[in-house]
Design a protein around this motif. Structure first.
Motif, mmCIF file in Angstrom:
data_model
loop_
_atom_site.group_PDB
_atom_site.id
_atom_site.type_symbol
_atom_site.label_atom_id
_atom_site.label_comp_id
_atom_site.label_asym_id
_atom_site.label_seq_id
_atom_site.Cartn_x
_atom_site.Cartn_y
_atom_site.Cartn_z
ATOM 1 N N GLY A 60 2.344 30.054 -74.296
ATOM 2 C CA GLY A 60 1.989 31.281 -74.089
ATOM 3 C C GLY A 60 0.906 31.440 -73.324
ATOM 4 N N ILE A 61 -0.184 30.800 -73.456
ATOM 5 C CA ILE A 61 -1.319 30.875 -72.603
ATOM 6 C C ILE A 61 -1.127 30.498 -71.060
ATOM 7 C CG2 ILE A 61 -3.614 29.750 -71.988
ATOM 8 C CD1 ILE A 61 -4.142 29.798 -75.026
ATOM 9 N N SER A 62 -0.295 29.612 -71.136
ATOM 10 C CA SER A 62 0.184 29.031 -69.507
ATOM 11 C C SER A 62 1.227 30.032 -68.867
ATOM 12 C CB SER A 62 0.526 27.575 -69.566
ATOM 13 O OG SER A 62 1.706 27.553 -70.313
ATOM 14 N N TRP A 63 1.776 30.644 -69.677
ATOM 15 C CA TRP A 63 2.716 31.837 -68.909
ATOM 16 C C TRP A 63 1.952 32.795 -68.399
ATOM 17 C CZ3 TRP A 63 6.453 31.575 -73.567
ATOM 18 C CH2 TRP A 63 7.346 30.339 -73.520
ATOM 19 N N ILE A 64 0.990 33.276 -69.146
ATOM 20 C CA ILE A 64 0.286 34.247 -68.768
ATOM 21 C C ILE A 64 -0.618 34.161 -67.581
ATOM 22 C CG2 ILE A 64 -1.849 35.681 -69.403
ATOM 23 C CD1 ILE A 64 -0.707 35.793 -72.434
ATOM 24 N N ALA A 65 -0.981 32.784 -67.510
ATOM 25 C CA ALA A 65 -1.929 32.361 -66.635
ATOM 26 C C ALA A 65 -1.194 32.342 -65.191
ATOM 27 C CB ALA A 65 -2.473 30.958 -66.823
ATOM 28 N N ALA A 66 0.051 31.716 -65.231
ATOM 29 C CA ALA A 66 0.989 31.718 -64.284
ATOM 30 C C ALA A 66 1.400 33.049 -63.752
ATOM 31 C CB ALA A 66 2.320 30.955 -64.486
ATOM 32 N N ALA A 67 1.646 34.093 -64.694
ATOM 33 C CA ALA A 67 1.728 35.420 -64.138
ATOM 34 C C ALA A 67 0.805 36.182 -63.471
ATOM 35 C CB ALA A 67 2.147 36.305 -65.397
ATOM 36 N N GLY A 68 -0.606 35.421 -63.533
ATOM 37 C CA GLY A 68 -1.684 36.167 -62.920
ATOM 38 C C GLY A 68 -1.622 35.862 -61.411
ATOM 39 N N ASN A 69 -0.828 34.895 -60.996
ATOM 40 C CA ASN A 69 -0.533 34.582 -59.696
ATOM 41 C C ASN A 69 -2.092 34.347 -58.709
ATOM 42 O OD1 ASN A 69 1.812 34.275 -58.230
ATOM 43 N ND2 ASN A 69 2.296 36.469 -58.715
ATOM 44 N N GLY A 70 -2.873 33.640 -59.447
ATOM 45 C CA GLY A 70 -4.161 33.171 -58.718
ATOM 46 C C GLY A 70 -5.255 33.908 -58.876
ATOM 47 N N SER A 71 -4.808 35.281 -59.783
ATOM 48 C CA SER A 71 -5.801 36.046 -59.998
ATOM 49 C C SER A 71 -6.270 36.216 -61.664
ATOM 50 C CB SER A 71 -5.569 37.614 -59.668
ATOM 51 O OG SER A 71 -6.167 38.691 -60.252
ATOM 52 N N LEU A 72 -7.662 35.824 -61.607
ATOM 53 C CA LEU A 72 -8.022 35.845 -63.228
ATOM 54 C C LEU A 72 -7.886 37.256 -63.827
ATOM 55 C CD1 LEU A 72 -8.990 34.510 -65.704
ATOM 56 C CD2 LEU A 72 -11.211 34.649 -64.782
ATOM 57 N N ARG A 73 -8.410 38.345 -62.994
ATOM 58 C CA ARG A 73 -8.282 39.732 -63.551
ATOM 59 C C ARG A 73 -6.895 39.894 -63.949
ATOM 60 N NH1 ARG A 73 -10.882 42.889 -59.555
ATOM 61 N NH2 ARG A 73 -9.028 43.273 -58.396
ATOM 62 N N ASP A 74 -5.861 39.885 -63.148
ATOM 63 C CA ASP A 74 -4.413 40.113 -63.308
ATOM 64 C C ASP A 74 -4.038 39.354 -64.718
ATOM 65 O OD1 ASP A 74 -4.523 41.469 -61.035
ATOM 66 O OD2 ASP A 74 -3.207 40.311 -60.093
ATOM 67 N N ALA A 75 -4.546 38.268 -64.637
ATOM 68 C CA ALA A 75 -4.100 37.417 -65.846
ATOM 69 C C ALA A 75 -4.650 38.020 -67.274
ATOM 70 C CB ALA A 75 -4.225 36.095 -65.766
ATOM 71 N N GLN A 76 -5.880 38.414 -66.912
ATOM 72 C CA GLN A 76 -6.668 39.194 -68.240
ATOM 73 C C GLN A 76 -5.879 40.404 -68.352
ATOM 74 O OE1 GLN A 76 -10.289 38.946 -66.342
ATOM 75 N NE2 GLN A 76 -11.184 37.526 -67.946
ATOM 76 N N SER A 77 -5.531 41.110 -67.665
ATOM 77 C CA SER A 77 -4.848 42.409 -68.118
ATOM 78 C C SER A 77 -3.281 42.171 -68.656
ATOM 79 C CB SER A 77 -4.913 43.596 -66.861
ATOM 80 O OG SER A 77 -4.236 42.958 -65.705
ATOM 81 N N ILE A 78 -2.803 41.148 -68.051
ATOM 82 C CA ILE A 78 -1.562 40.882 -68.774
ATOM 83 C C ILE A 78 -1.749 40.469 -70.218
ATOM 84 C CG2 ILE A 78 0.303 39.155 -68.710
ATOM 85 C CD1 ILE A 78 0.025 39.329 -65.626
#
Ligand SMILES: [Zn+2]
Length: 392
Positions: A202-220
């Motif tokens: 689950g963590i790595s799916w969220i990380a991948a969905a961030g597309n290189g942006s930590l902020r985007d991954a955090q808001s996901i």
């Protein structure tokens, strides 16, 4: 207390906490230590990778009562005010909404004043490329004769839109996209601190969905938490991120590599009735076969690819039985049909036709194996193996 979004709650407050920008952090820390701090910086790079966070940490380092220091104390009045965003001497300006010449003229007036309680007056201008054509020359004038107590820090996602005259007056730093691995580590750390149960997958799916942006991954991750609460199930993450088709891609490629066309068609049918966009599914499949081939080629070095550990293991296991030649051929077929797939009026039918073609593909024998067989044959001929066999 209001719920504080993760990106703000876990915003880095010191250089040590900045993720994935080691090259920038090192240079800035050295500049502070050697007392060679420029009067204008520009931080370029993708969104959500830490540009304004680094600017604030830099401001703290310069204005800390115990500074200038690369490790600001975080507790003096200056540090605390900068963290809270209330420092009179550190102004943050959004270049997108203060983009006109009047605002920049006001800024020029402003820089004349001495700092109220710190060493420097620091102006952080975010999205500086948004300034108007008229505003840039006014800004340039300030940069040409900066008062000794003033430091500018610009941040931009589009460095190429900033005029060369401005760039040449600034020390330029390129921020990078953050890798899935680095984002995963950060998300994991946050999950632990927030007492949230979530699997590594689950963590790595969220990380991948961030597309290189930590902020985007955090808001996901924020969205995932508000959907599932503190006990996050894989199925929730899949559903929220629209990842269900990934599972089908794995099922389909497994059936393909086992040369089971019937199973392939069944998977496509299930995906179709599950409401997948077949054209999008095709792109996911294409990317999936690219990863399979890359991992095959890289062998032990596959860990260098920006894939989560979980995906890497799954892909390695999946591609184990197939030769590089076969994977290459399968990818070639997908690539050759990509354009047709995009244009077709009947994507399901087209996908089925391509997949059946792939499933019936004759296994290619790796060239090493052919050479090996030829060598064996040669040895047997030289050693007279055939003559003996003939006389027996
Ligand atoms: Zn301090």
């Amino acid at each position: 207390m209001d719920y504080l979004v993760l990106a703000r709650k876990f915003r880095p407050q010191s250089f040590e906490e900045v993720v994935g920008q080691e090259h920038v952090v090192k240079t800035l820390k050295n500049a502070i230590l050697q007392n060679r701090v420029a009067h204008a910086f520009i931080f370029g790079g993708p969104r959500g990778v830490g540009k304004t966070s680094v600017a604030r940490i830099m401001a703290k380092s310069l204005n800390c009562e115990k500074g200038p220091t690369p490790t600001p104390c975080q507790v003096c009045a200056n540090c605390r005010e900068i963290t809270a965003g209330t420092s009179m001497d550190v102004r943050e300006i959004d270049g997108a909404s203060n983009r006109g010449i009047d605002e920049i003229r006001e800024l020029r007036e402003n820089v004349k004043y001495s700092p109220t309680s710190s060493r420097y007056r620091i102006f952080i201008i975010d999205e500086v490329h948004m300034l108007t054509r008229e505003a840039f020359p006014a800004l340039l004038k300030t940069l040409e004769e900066p008062p000794a107590h003033v430091i500018f820090m610009f941040a931009t996602t589009e460095l190429h839109k900033v005029p060369a005259t401005i760039l040449s007056r600034c020390q330029c730093h390129d921020f990078r996209m953050i890798t899935i691995r680095q984002i995963s580590e950060k998300i994991k750390e946050i999950a632990q601190k927030e007492n949230i149960r979530i699997s590594q997958a689950g963590i790595s799916w969220i990380a991948a969905a961030g597309n290189g942006s930590l902020r985007d991954a955090q808001s996901i991750f924020d969205q995932v938490i508000s959907y599932s609460g503190t006990d996050v199930r894989d199925a929730h993450v899949e559903e929220l991120l629209g990842l269900a088709d990934r599972r089908y891609v794995f099922m389909l490629s497994e059936a393909l590599l086992k040369k089971d066309p019937g199973k392939c068609l069944k998977v496509i049918e299930e995906g179709y009735y599950a409401g997948f966009d077949m054209k999008y599914f095709y792109q996911t499949l294409l990317n999936h076969f690219r990863n399979l081939l890359f991992i095959k080629i890289a062998g032990k070095d596959a860990a260098l690819f920006d894939l989560s550990d979980d995906d890497l293991l799954k892909l390695q296991a999946l591609g184990e039985g197939a030769s590089r030649e076969t994977l290459q051929q399968l990818l070639d077929i997908l690539l050759s049909e990509e354009e047709n797939m995009r244009k077709t009026q009947n994507p399901r039918l087209h996908l089925e036709a391509v997949i059946v073609r792939m499933a019936y593909l004759e296994e290619l024998i790796p060239i090493e194996e052919i050479l090996g067989r030829m060598e064996n044959l040669e040895k047997r001929l030289m050693g007279g193996g055939f003559r003996n066999a003939g006389s027996g």
